[in-house]
Design a protein around this motif. Sequence first.
Motif, PDB file in Angstrom:
ATOM      1  N   MET A   1      61.336  43.746  53.982  1.00 46.53           N
ATOM      2  CA  MET A   1      60.474  43.489  55.112  1.00 46.53           C
ATOM      3  C   MET A   1      59.566  42.327  54.747  1.00 46.53           C
ATOM      4  SD  MET A   1      57.958  46.109  57.114  1.00 46.53           S
ATOM      5  CE  MET A   1      57.436  46.894  55.646  1.00 46.53           C
ATOM      6  N   SER A   2      59.361  41.473  55.676  1.00 48.75           N
ATOM      7  CA  SER A   2      58.526  40.312  55.441  1.00 48.75           C
ATOM      8  C   SER A   2      57.141  40.547  56.017  1.00 48.75           C
ATOM      9  CB  SER A   2      59.158  39.077  56.084  1.00 48.75           C
ATOM     10  OG  SER A   2      58.330  37.974  55.898  1.00 48.75           O
ATOM     11  N   GLU A   3      56.154  40.559  55.162  1.00 45.04           N
ATOM     12  CA  GLU A   3      54.774  40.733  55.611  1.00 45.04           C
ATOM     13  C   GLU A   3      53.964  39.457  55.459  1.00 45.04           C
ATOM     14  OE1 GLU A   3      53.369  43.246  57.197  1.00 45.04           O
ATOM     15  OE2 GLU A   3      55.286  44.270  57.193  1.00 45.04           O
ATOM     16  N   ASN A   4      54.577  38.372  55.014  1.00 44.54           N
ATOM     17  CA  ASN A   4      53.884  37.113  54.855  1.00 44.54           C
ATOM     18  C   ASN A   4      53.695  36.492  56.230  1.00 44.54           C
ATOM     19  OD1 ASN A   4      52.987  34.547  54.364  1.00 44.54           O
ATOM     20  ND2 ASN A   4      54.463  34.125  52.751  1.00 44.54           N
ATOM     21  N   ARG A   5      52.470  36.353  56.640  1.00 40.70           N
ATOM     22  CA  ARG A   5      52.168  35.798  57.968  1.00 40.70           C
ATOM     23  C   ARG A   5      51.528  34.419  57.844  1.00 40.70           C
ATOM     24  NH1 ARG A   5      52.506  39.927  62.380  1.00 40.70           N
ATOM     25  NH2 ARG A   5      53.693  41.531  61.339  1.00 40.70           N
ATOM     26  N   GLY A   6      51.880  33.678  56.782  1.00 38.86           N
ATOM     27  CA  GLY A   6      51.278  32.382  56.532  1.00 38.86           C
ATOM     28  C   GLY A   6      51.973  31.210  57.198  1.00 38.86           C
ATOM     29  N   HIS A   7      53.079  31.436  57.862  1.00 39.34           N
ATOM     30  CA  HIS A   7      53.816  30.340  58.491  1.00 39.34           C
ATOM     31  C   HIS A   7      53.027  29.804  59.683  1.00 39.34           C
ATOM     32  CE1 HIS A   7      57.028  28.233  60.626  1.00 39.34           C
ATOM     33  NE2 HIS A   7      57.642  28.188  59.446  1.00 39.34           N
ATOM     34  N   PRO A   8      53.033  28.483  59.899  1.00 39.38           N
ATOM     35  CA  PRO A   8      52.277  27.919  61.026  1.00 39.38           C
ATOM     36  C   PRO A   8      52.739  28.411  62.396  1.00 39.38           C
ATOM     37  CG  PRO A   8      53.238  26.157  59.676  1.00 39.38           C
ATOM     38  CD  PRO A   8      53.656  27.465  59.082  1.00 39.38           C
ATOM     39  N   ARG A   9      53.966  28.897  62.505  1.00 40.93           N
ATOM     40  CA  ARG A   9      54.489  29.354  63.798  1.00 40.93           C
ATOM     41  C   ARG A   9      54.615  30.878  63.872  1.00 40.93           C
ATOM     42  NH1 ARG A   9      59.400  25.437  65.478  1.00 40.93           N
ATOM     43  NH2 ARG A   9      58.981  26.397  67.496  1.00 40.93           N
ATOM     44  N   THR A  10      53.825  31.570  63.049  1.00 44.17           N
ATOM     45  CA  THR A  10      53.911  33.032  62.983  1.00 44.17           C
ATOM     46  C   THR A  10      53.772  33.686  64.351  1.00 44.17           C
ATOM     47  OG1 THR A  10      53.146  33.133  60.701  1.00 44.17           O
ATOM     48  CG2 THR A  10      52.828  35.106  62.015  1.00 44.17           C
ATOM     49  N   ALA A  11      52.776  33.307  65.108  1.00 46.58           N
ATOM     50  CA  ALA A  11      52.550  33.935  66.421  1.00 46.58           C
ATOM     51  C   ALA A  11      53.761  33.739  67.323  1.00 46.58           C
ATOM     52  CB  ALA A  11      51.296  33.366  67.074  1.00 46.58           C
ATOM     53  N   GLU A  12      54.331  32.554  67.329  1.00 47.72           N
ATOM     54  CA  GLU A  12      55.498  32.253  68.154  1.00 47.72           C
ATOM     55  C   GLU A  12      56.724  33.050  67.699  1.00 47.72           C
ATOM     56  OE1 GLU A  12      57.812  28.229  69.669  1.00 47.72           O
ATOM     57  OE2 GLU A  12      56.479  28.102  67.951  1.00 47.72           O
ATOM     58  N   ILE A  13      56.911  33.156  66.388  1.00 48.58           N
ATOM     59  CA  ILE A  13      58.050  33.886  65.825  1.00 48.58           C
ATOM     60  C   ILE A  13      57.978  35.365  66.198  1.00 48.58           C
ATOM     61  CG2 ILE A  13      59.102  34.677  63.664  1.00 48.58           C
ATOM     62  CD1 ILE A  13      58.253  31.898  62.481  1.00 48.58           C
ATOM     63  N   TYR A  14      56.821  35.988  65.986  1.00 50.09           N
ATOM     64  CA  TYR A  14      56.694  37.420  66.275  1.00 50.09           C
ATOM     65  C   TYR A  14      56.712  37.694  67.775  1.00 50.09           C
ATOM     66  CZ  TYR A  14      56.272  38.761  61.457  1.00 50.09           C
ATOM     67  OH  TYR A  14      56.552  38.995  60.138  1.00 50.09           O
ATOM     68  N   ILE A  57      66.735  34.824  62.277  1.00 48.07           N
ATOM     69  CA  ILE A  57      67.430  34.529  63.530  1.00 48.07           C
ATOM     70  C   ILE A  57      66.449  33.987  64.566  1.00 48.07           C
ATOM     71  CG2 ILE A  57      68.550  35.616  65.532  1.00 48.07           C
ATOM     72  CD1 ILE A  57      70.105  37.310  63.510  1.00 48.07           C
ATOM     73  N   VAL A  58      65.299  34.624  64.677  1.00 48.77           N
ATOM     74  CA  VAL A  58      64.304  34.162  65.644  1.00 48.77           C
ATOM     75  C   VAL A  58      63.833  32.757  65.296  1.00 48.77           C
ATOM     76  CG1 VAL A  58      61.966  34.566  66.491  1.00 48.77           C
ATOM     77  CG2 VAL A  58      63.574  36.455  66.353  1.00 48.77           C
ATOM     78  N   PHE A  59      63.589  32.491  64.028  1.00 43.55           N
ATOM     79  CA  PHE A  59      63.159  31.151  63.631  1.00 43.55           C
ATOM     80  C   PHE A  59      64.242  30.135  63.990  1.00 43.55           C
ATOM     81  CE2 PHE A  59      62.621  27.671  60.581  1.00 43.55           C
ATOM     82  CZ  PHE A  59      61.327  27.303  60.901  1.00 43.55           C
ATOM     83  N   GLY A  60      65.501  30.500  63.781  1.00 43.59           N
ATOM     84  CA  GLY A  60      66.601  29.620  64.166  1.00 43.59           C
ATOM     85  C   GLY A  60      66.645  29.386  65.653  1.00 43.59           C
ATOM     86  N   LEU A  61      66.446  30.432  66.436  1.00 44.15           N
ATOM     87  CA  LEU A  61      66.452  30.283  67.897  1.00 44.15           C
ATOM     88  C   LEU A  61      65.331  29.358  68.367  1.00 44.15           C
ATOM     89  CD1 LEU A  61      67.141  33.978  68.972  1.00 44.15           C
ATOM     90  CD2 LEU A  61      68.705  32.038  69.182  1.00 44.15           C
ATOM     91  N   LEU A  62      64.219  29.374  67.644  1.00 49.56           N
ATOM     92  CA  LEU A  62      63.079  28.539  68.026  1.00 49.56           C
ATOM     93  C   LEU A  62      63.215  27.093  67.562  1.00 49.56           C
ATOM     94  CD1 LEU A  62      60.162  31.014  67.250  1.00 49.56           C
ATOM     95  CD2 LEU A  62      60.960  30.309  69.511  1.00 49.56           C
ATOM     96  N   THR A  63      64.001  26.852  66.521  1.00 49.54           N
ATOM     97  CA  THR A  63      63.983  25.525  65.910  1.00 49.54           C
ATOM     98  C   THR A  63      65.258  24.702  66.041  1.00 49.54           C
ATOM     99  OG1 THR A  63      64.573  26.456  63.757  1.00 49.54           O
ATOM    100  CG2 THR A  63      62.226  26.181  64.215  1.00 49.54           C
ATOM    101  N   VAL A  64      66.393  25.333  66.211  1.00 50.72           N
ATOM    102  CA  VAL A  64      67.632  24.554  66.319  1.00 50.72           C
ATOM    103  C   VAL A  64      67.919  24.250  67.780  1.00 50.72           C
ATOM    104  CG1 VAL A  64      68.607  25.550  64.205  1.00 50.72           C
ATOM    105  CG2 VAL A  64      69.196  26.534  66.399  1.00 50.72           C
ATOM    106  N   PRO A  65      68.711  23.226  68.047  1.00 55.87           N
ATOM    107  CA  PRO A  65      69.053  22.924  69.444  1.00 55.87           C
ATOM    108  C   PRO A  65      69.743  24.114  70.122  1.00 55.87           C
ATOM    109  CG  PRO A  65      69.731  21.138  67.997  1.00 55.87           C
ATOM    110  CD  PRO A  65      69.287  22.275  67.109  1.00 55.87           C
ATOM    111  N   THR A  66      69.560  24.212  71.421  1.00 57.70           N
ATOM    112  CA  THR A  66      70.160  25.292  72.203  1.00 57.70           C
ATOM    113  C   THR A  66      71.670  25.358  71.970  1.00 57.70           C
ATOM    114  OG1 THR A  66      68.461  25.005  73.861  1.00 57.70           O
ATOM    115  CG2 THR A  66      70.413  26.222  74.536  1.00 57.70           C
ATOM    116  N   LYS A  67      72.157  26.551  71.743  1.00 56.98           N
ATOM    117  CA  LYS A  67      73.580  26.856  71.513  1.00 56.98           C
ATOM    118  C   LYS A  67      74.130  26.302  70.202  1.00 56.98           C
ATOM    119  CE  LYS A  67      74.214  29.085  75.369  1.00 56.98           C
ATOM    120  NZ  LYS A  67      74.449  30.484  75.452  1.00 56.98           N
TER     121      LYS A  67
END
Length: 99
Positions: A1-14, A57-67
């Motif tokens: 389980m990842s409890e590190n919430r230090g990423h700049p996009r944490t709110a968007e990811i969660y 997976i969520v980080f990938g959905l947010l950062t890579v081009p659609t599809k």
Amino acid sequence: MSENRGHPRTAEIYSKIDEIMVLIKEAGYVPDISFALHNTGEEGKELGLYHSEKLAIVFGLLTVPTKAPIRICKNLRICGYCYTAMKYIYPGFSFVTLS
């Protein structure tokens, strides 16, 4: 389980992972909280299961081009909770694969 919430996009990811969890629950997914820690309440068990596979997976959905393909690789076995969730995530996002 990842409890590190230090990423700049944490709110968007969660926020996105919560959105996906709602979608897959509507599709029939029921979290198996038997994989959670035993010393927490029922709600805490479900909330505490933000494992790295789903976060990736969520980080990938947010950062890579659609599809664009998203491939999640790991060197250990995936837990049953994540495996079951992935079976529900995959049909909606067929470009996500685990290896």
